[in-house]
Design an enzyme around this catalytic site. Structure first.
Site, PDB file in Angstrom:
ATOM      1  N   ASP A   1     -12.054   6.775  -8.392  1.00 39.75           N
ATOM      2  CA  ASP A   1     -10.692   6.215  -8.396  1.00 39.75           C
ATOM      3  C   ASP A   1     -10.516   5.101  -7.376  1.00 39.75           C
ATOM      4  OD1 ASP A   1      -9.981   7.929 -10.339  1.00 39.75           O
ATOM      5  OD2 ASP A   1      -8.677   9.196  -9.138  1.00 39.75           O
TER       6      ASP A   1
ATOM      7  N   ASP B   1      15.934 -19.912  13.666  1.00 40.59           N
ATOM      8  CA  ASP B   1      16.359 -20.775  14.758  1.00 40.59           C
ATOM      9  C   ASP B   1      16.320 -22.220  14.245  1.00 40.59           C
ATOM     10  OD1 ASP B   1      17.023 -21.380  17.474  1.00 40.59           O
ATOM     11  OD2 ASP B   1      14.976 -22.075  17.757  1.00 40.59           O
TER      12      ASP B   1
ATOM     13  N   VAL C   1      -6.083  20.090  -3.546  1.00 39.74           N
ATOM     14  CA  VAL C   1      -6.932  18.921  -3.329  1.00 39.74           C
ATOM     15  C   VAL C   1      -6.682  17.875  -4.411  1.00 39.74           C
ATOM     16  CG1 VAL C   1      -9.322  18.112  -3.293  1.00 39.74           C
ATOM     17  CG2 VAL C   1      -8.724  20.206  -2.094  1.00 39.74           C
ATOM     18  N   ALA C   2      -6.453  18.351  -5.645  1.00 39.83           N
ATOM     19  CA  ALA C   2      -6.273  17.433  -6.776  1.00 39.83           C
ATOM     20  C   ALA C   2      -5.015  16.583  -6.623  1.00 39.83           C
ATOM     21  CB  ALA C   2      -6.208  18.231  -8.078  1.00 39.83           C
TER      22      ALA C   2
ATOM     23  N   GLU D   1      -6.941  11.312  -1.773  1.00 41.50           N
ATOM     24  CA  GLU D   1      -7.617  11.162  -0.492  1.00 41.50           C
ATOM     25  C   GLU D   1      -7.924   9.720  -0.115  1.00 41.50           C
ATOM     26  OE1 GLU D   1      -8.423  15.320  -1.857  1.00 41.50           O
ATOM     27  OE2 GLU D   1      -8.392  13.344  -2.775  1.00 41.50           O
TER      28      GLU D   1
END
Length: 856
Positions: free
Chosen positions: A696, A323, A276-277, A281
């Site tokens: 975070d 163009d 998980v670390a 996420e």
């Protein structure tokens, strides 16, 4: 079809110009399909959702949520699921416009057309046309299918939407014997969705629906694969890397724990905590939100981004294929020079002294420009001369009415009108200079009619000068009515040179592209000389050898073009498939290609390019739907602003990614080291998830909207293969991750020595999160000091750091939250220790930046 005689073609198609097809023939031929373009089935809502979640990072998060549910950590699982849903919903909102390219192509066909069937003239639905039908072409009507022209009377057709050529093509019925010829040079054909601007004609339907030239473009759109953006590629690689790393760490830590004789269940929990670390996420949601905010900012820059990743792709663009017509130029024929009284001047210098020249060109004219431009673009350009003298066509016609005329035709290449003009009967004749001079005997100089012999050389010299600038030259004469033919014994008044001129801001935009390391390439359906003149004028190229014609391109294989593509800056007289070849050739050399355009002919290359940019005002629906971005002001210079925005967005996303990964690496190293030292686990799974998703993510989001770097356009474009960890990113990641881990382990050890395991875990949790919040300030620049960048310039970052600190204090000091987060209140001296050590990461990074700066 263009190489066949009319009689041969009529026999092959079993049709007749006078009779047309019979009802029975029509019925039989309609079995082969209607005159419509195939529609591609739109994606279902489930397919669109799958596209949003079909990313390695999302799959890893799903596994993490599943494991959390097995471990009865429902709060963790719910938070992860919310992140996944947020990512998908934001993406769906931004990409809700389904691919409508083929629908837009269908709209270009007119609903009704005139045909001859069973000896009668009928108006039918375009969809009911079949091969062999005899179509009547009139000025102002769209061409309903691909036609072989059988009869032509002064017919001109605007094919710019297919070929990019700004001037209507003068058509003929004559057979063409050349084997390889550009679409714009096939004079005896009329193509579906082009527009008749002048004259009339009769055509035989040779192709309908998907078999037409526009149908081929539709097929190319279907067969063109969408490319992944550089950011999508980087994130996919990162997701795979993190996934592999998390599995390896799980297995490694579980094995070490078992060898150490630890409890198997405990080690399983520790191993999963490590997995998980390592996974950030909040990263997918942060990136999606940063891109979405970038989209909103770009709307204010006159750029609408249809797909989120396209914002970042702009930042890596190092070639802009543009163009010419309507993008680099104004898509409006304009008189730029005039020759009168033996002097060549710019059109801005027109005065009342030149009134005869202006009146003549406006009166000998069938166009109208007062309620929108109606008629031939060349004639509209002549009417626009009136603005310099505050004249308009309707008032001029009322003052000097037309009595008689000889219409323009392709053989004479002249037009003549007869007017009552200031009490006299005056005849004006305009046309091609060489033919006009053959019928001219005098010239008007300072109001006097003089023999033209001594002036012919000067006239031709000035006309040649205008032609060398790729200007179209038209001459004007007059005479008082006498007993001789209208177009004889003419007196030369003057001439004009006209062109579809460049936009004023394009020169500066091309300069900025050059400074930013971005190559500009012009791709156009116009003739080589015109293309080179415009390209040279705006700074795209300097040498005619940098121009390749469509004829040359047709004789090259894709491999041949790939080898030589870097030698050319201009491609003239190209066809739609050529544009895709050019884009693929550039991509084969590793270029990130942006293609700008507005016509149907641009749509396949817009889709094939890394990012397609359509014009919002003059652009066709097809080009808009095939593109990733639309310019609402049709301004080429907006592309440069968009590139600058894209570069800043990528820079900010890189800051966010490296910040999150360095923080997560700190957590992994701390847990890994603790297990190796046979310590208790310094962090609980809820601590890790909370830091990753809340503490975070807010600073990461703030870094994503960091103020723009003013010097970013002086840097060279990054390579597609460049890693997120390039240019010092890897050192930044490892050093700061190790430093955060060191601080966490020091305070965990201190807590164990002075208090108990829960107190120690609380101290580790606090220093881990607060040091990361201080660390977010470092991430604003990997090179410049935070004091030089400006501490207070990103107030959102300061607020998010302050909010994060308040949240961490609340988690520890509020009793009701202690149980949920497994924390205990801390002593004031320990808080001071936590803040002192956390702030040290900022000071150490400042020292490193200072050393690097002095070493340069």
């Amino acid at each position: 079809m263009f190489k066949k005689e009319i009689a041969t073609l009529l026999e092959e198609l079993d049709t007749n110009l006078k009779v047309g097809l019979t009802s029975k023939q029509v019925q039989e031929r309609q079995r082969h399909g209607r005159n419509v373009l195939d529609e591609r089935k739109p994606k279902s809502i489930f397919a669109k959702i799958f596209d949003q979640i079909n990313e390695p990072m999302i799959y890893i998060l799903m596994v993490a949520a599943f494991i959390s549910m097995i471990m009865h950590e429902l709060s963790d699982a719910i938070i992860i699921i919310i992140v996944i849903l947020l990512n998908a919903v934001i993406g769906l909102i931004q990409e809700d416009k389904a691919q409508k390219s083929l629908d837009a192509l269908r709209k270009l066909s007119t609903p009704k057309t005139l045909v001859k069937r069973d000896h009668q003239l009928q108006e039918i639905n375009v969809e009911d046309l079949v091969v062999g039908d005899i179509v009547i072409i009139e000025s102002g009507r769209y061409i309903p299918a691909d036609l072989r022209l059988a009869e032509v009377v002064n017919l001109k057709i605007d094919e710019s939407i297919l070929t990019g050529e700004s001037v209507p093509v003068e058509k003929s019925k004559d057979i063409i014997l050349e084997n390889t010829i550009a679409l714009g040079d096939i004079k005896n054909m009329a193509f579906m969705s082009s527009y008749a601007t002048y004259g009339r004609g009769v055509g035989i339907v040779t192709a309908t629906g998907m078999h037409t030239e526009i149908g081929k473009i539709a097929s190319m759109l279907n067969n063109t694969e969408e490319l992944q953006t550089p950011l999508q590629k980087r994130l996919a690689e990162l997701g795979k890397l993190l996934g592999i790393a998390s599995v390896i760490i799980c297995i490694l830590m579980f094995g070490i724990g078992v060898l150490q004789g630890r409890d198997i269940i405990e080690m399983l929990l520790v191993s999963i905590s490590l997995a998980v670390a390592i996974i950030p996420e909040g990263l997918p949601a942060v990136i999606t939100v940063v891109l979405a905010l970038g989209v909103q900012r770009m709307i204010h820059q006159n750029a609408i981004v249809k797909k989120l990743p396209a914002v970042e792709t702009l930042g890596s663009v190092n070639v802009i294929c543009s163009d010419k017509t309507g993008t680099i130029t104004q898509n409006k024929m304009t008189v730029t020079y005039f020759y009168y009284d033996g002097q060549l001047k710019k059109s801005e210098e027109l005065t009342e002294a030149h009134r005869l020249l202006v009146d003549g060109f406006m009166l000998c004219n069938d166009a109208n420009n007062e309620n929108g431009p109606i008629g031939d673009p060349t004639e509209i350009a002549l009417l626009d001369l009136g603005k310099y003298l505050s004249l308009n066509k309707s008032e001029l016609v009322m003052q000097f009415p037309r009595i008689d005329e000889i219409p323009f035709d392709s053989d004479r290449k002249m037009m003549t009108t007869f007017h009552h003009y200031h009490g006299k009967e005056i005849i004006f004749t305009k046309g091609a200079l060489d033919l006009i001079l053959n019928k001219t005997t005098h010239i008007l100089i300072k109001g006097d009619r003089l023999p033209i012999n001594h002036y012919i050389q000067d006239i031709q010299k000035n006309a040649a000068l205008l032609s060398s600038k790729a200007l179209r030259v038209l001459a004007l004469t007059y005479k008082e009515k006498d007993h001789t033919p209208y177009e004889s014994n003419l007196t030369f008044i003057g001439l004009v040179g006209m062109i579809d001129p460049p936009r004023e801001e394009v020169v500066e935009a091309v300069k900025r592209c050059n400074l930013a390391g971005i190559r500009t390439i012009m791709i156009t359906g116009d003739h080589q000389d015109t293309a080179f003149a415009i390209a040279k004028d705006v700074g795209i190229c300097t040498d005619i050898h940098q121009v390749m014609s469509g004829y040359t391109l047709s004789n090259l294989t894709q491999d041949d073009l790939n080898k030589n593509i870097e030698r050319y800056r201009v491609f003239a007289r190209v066809q739609p498939e050529h544009k895709v070849m050019i884009v693929k050739a550039l991509q084969s050399k590793g270029y990130t290609v942006s293609m700008t355009g507005d016509g149907v002919n641009d749509a396949p290359s817009l889709k094939a390019a890394n990012i397609g940019v359509a014009m919002g005002i003059t652009g066709s629906d097809v080009s808009k739907e095939a593109s990733s971005m639309i310019l609402t002001d049709d301004n080429f210079a907006t592309i440069v602003k968009a590139v600058e925005e894209g570069r800043n967005i990528y820079s900010n996303i890189k800051k966010s990614i490296l910040y999150l990964l360095s923080c997560n690496l700190g957590e992994v190293i701390a847990l890994f080291t603790a297990v190796l030292l046979n310590w208790a686990t310094p962090l609980k799974p809820i601590h890790i998830l909370w830091v990753n998703l809340v503490t975070d993510s807010l600073p990461a989001l703030a870094l994503g909207v960091d103020p723009s770097d003013q010097e970013i356009m002086s840097e060279q474009p990054r390579k597609q293969s460049e890693s997120i960890f390039a240019q010092g990113g890897l050192f930044y990641l490892i050093f700061n991750g190790s430093f955060i881990a060191l601080l966490t382990l020091i305070l965990f050890w201190y807590g164990l020595k002075t208090q108990n395991i829960i107190y120690a875990q609380t101290m580790a949790f606090m220093v881990l999160s607060i040091s990361q919040l201080f660390h977010s300030l470092n991430s604003r620049s990997f090179k410049e000091s935070i004091f030089k960048v400006g501490i207070f310039k990103n107030k959102f970052l300061l607020y998010s750091a302050l909010m994060g600190i308040l949240l961490q204090i609340s988690i520890v000091q509020i009793p009701t939250l202690n149980n949920f987060f497994s924390t205990v209140p801390l002593l004031i001296k320990d808080w001071l220790l936590i803040f002192g050590l956390s702030a040290s990461i900022l000071l150490v990074n400042e020292l490193i930046k200072c050393i690097k700066s002095n070493l340069k």
